[in-house]
Design a protein around this motif. Structure first.
Motif, PDB file in Angstrom:
ATOM      1  N   THR A  64       0.866  -1.204  -0.202  1.00 25.03           N
ATOM      2  CA  THR A  64      -0.156  -0.012   0.071  1.00 25.03           C
ATOM      3  C   THR A  64       0.933   1.230   0.064  1.00 25.03           C
ATOM      4  O   THR A  64       0.331   2.304  -0.055  1.00 25.03           O
ATOM      5  CB  THR A  64      -0.910  -0.014   1.266  1.00 25.03           C
ATOM      6  OG1 THR A  64      -0.125   0.139   2.430  1.00 25.03           O
ATOM      7  CG2 THR A  64      -1.775  -1.445   1.061  1.00 25.03           C
ATOM      8  N   GLY A  65       1.956   1.057  -0.172  1.00 31.36           N
ATOM      9  CA  GLY A  65       3.018   2.319  -0.282  1.00 31.36           C
ATOM     10  C   GLY A  65       3.869   2.416   1.158  1.00 31.36           C
ATOM     11  O   GLY A  65       3.502   1.862   1.946  1.00 31.36           O
ATOM     12  N   LYS A  66       4.608   3.516   1.166  1.00 29.72           N
ATOM     13  CA  LYS A  66       5.437   3.696   2.260  1.00 29.72           C
ATOM     14  C   LYS A  66       4.896   4.864   3.180  1.00 29.72           C
ATOM     15  O   LYS A  66       5.001   4.694   4.444  1.00 29.72           O
ATOM     16  CB  LYS A  66       6.846   4.433   2.107  1.00 29.72           C
ATOM     17  CG  LYS A  66       7.928   4.314   3.044  1.00 29.72           C
ATOM     18  CD  LYS A  66       9.433   4.550   2.359  1.00 29.72           C
ATOM     19  CE  LYS A  66      10.420   4.853   3.403  1.00 29.72           C
ATOM     20  NZ  LYS A  66      11.583   5.444   2.946  1.00 29.72           N
ATOM     21  N   HIS A  67       3.899   5.694   2.500  1.00 31.52           N
ATOM     22  CA  HIS A  67       3.716   6.849   3.512  1.00 31.52           C
ATOM     23  C   HIS A  67       2.069   6.728   3.634  1.00 31.52           C
ATOM     24  O   HIS A  67       1.338   6.266   2.788  1.00 31.52           O
ATOM     25  CB  HIS A  67       4.076   8.349   2.830  1.00 31.52           C
ATOM     26  CG  HIS A  67       5.498   8.362   2.595  1.00 31.52           C
ATOM     27  ND1 HIS A  67       6.236   8.519   3.714  1.00 31.52           N
ATOM     28  CD2 HIS A  67       6.230   8.371   1.687  1.00 31.52           C
ATOM     29  CE1 HIS A  67       7.470   8.660   3.554  1.00 31.52           C
ATOM     30  NE2 HIS A  67       7.540   8.590   2.073  1.00 31.52           N
TER      31      HIS A  67
END
Ligand SMILES: O=c1ccn([C@H]2C[C@H](O)[C@@H](COP(=O)(O)OP(=O)(O)OP(=O)(O)O)O2)c(=O)[nH]1
Length: 137
Positions: free
Chosen positions: A134-137
């Motif tokens: 779902t991404g890093k941030h």
């Protein structure tokens, strides 16, 4: 039945503090681990419960004393002495004193799941995505 807890097990806010049941201090060399008795045994008896042995945050963060097994699972039918795998993951020797609080025990409910074999799962929003999908941030 005894109402009094032994001195080795002192109630903490969420469970019991477990202490090192030792006759004399022991030295945990850097990156060494050793099984340390706690002097107590419990019998949960009900398979709807288990106990977890967890590290103490301060000992782990300040001195690198954590658990060799990362977390200890105490089965509901276990009746032996609770033992702590004390691992010094730091590069400094650590002297463990008799009766020093070494880990903590919490009792948790366990869901007795019924597993079924299926050909496929019904669709879900996440599907097979994991490990940061779902991404890093
Ligand atoms: O930190 C721990 C972990 C386990 N135990 C005790 C209670 C537990 O019920 C028993 C067995 O633990 P586990 O099932 O994790 O061990 P295993 O390596 O899978 O061996 P076993 O064949 O005995 O199940 O050992 C402890 O005293 N301290």
């Amino acid at each position: 039945m005894q109402d009094q807890l032994p001195a080795y097990a002192t109630p903490g806010s969420a469970g019991l503090d477990l202490r090192a049941c030792l006759d004399a201090p022991i030295t945990l060399a850097p990156n060494a681990w050793q099984l340390v008795g706690t002097g107590i045994a419990i019998h949960l008896a009900d398979p709807g419960y288990a106990a977890l042995i967890l590290p103490r945050s301060g000992l782990g963060h300040k001195h690198g004393i954590v658990l060799g097994n990362l977390v200890g699972l105490i089965d509901s039918d276990y009746q032996g002495e609770l033992k702590i795998s004390a691992w010094n993951r730091s590069d400094t020797a650590f002297v463990l004193q008799p009766m020093e609080r070494l880990a903590q025990l919490v009792i948790v409910p366990v869901v007795q799941a019924q597993f079924r074999v299926v050909a496929e799962f019904p669709p879900s929003e996440r599907g097979e995505g994991g490990y940061g999908s779902t991404g890093k941030h």
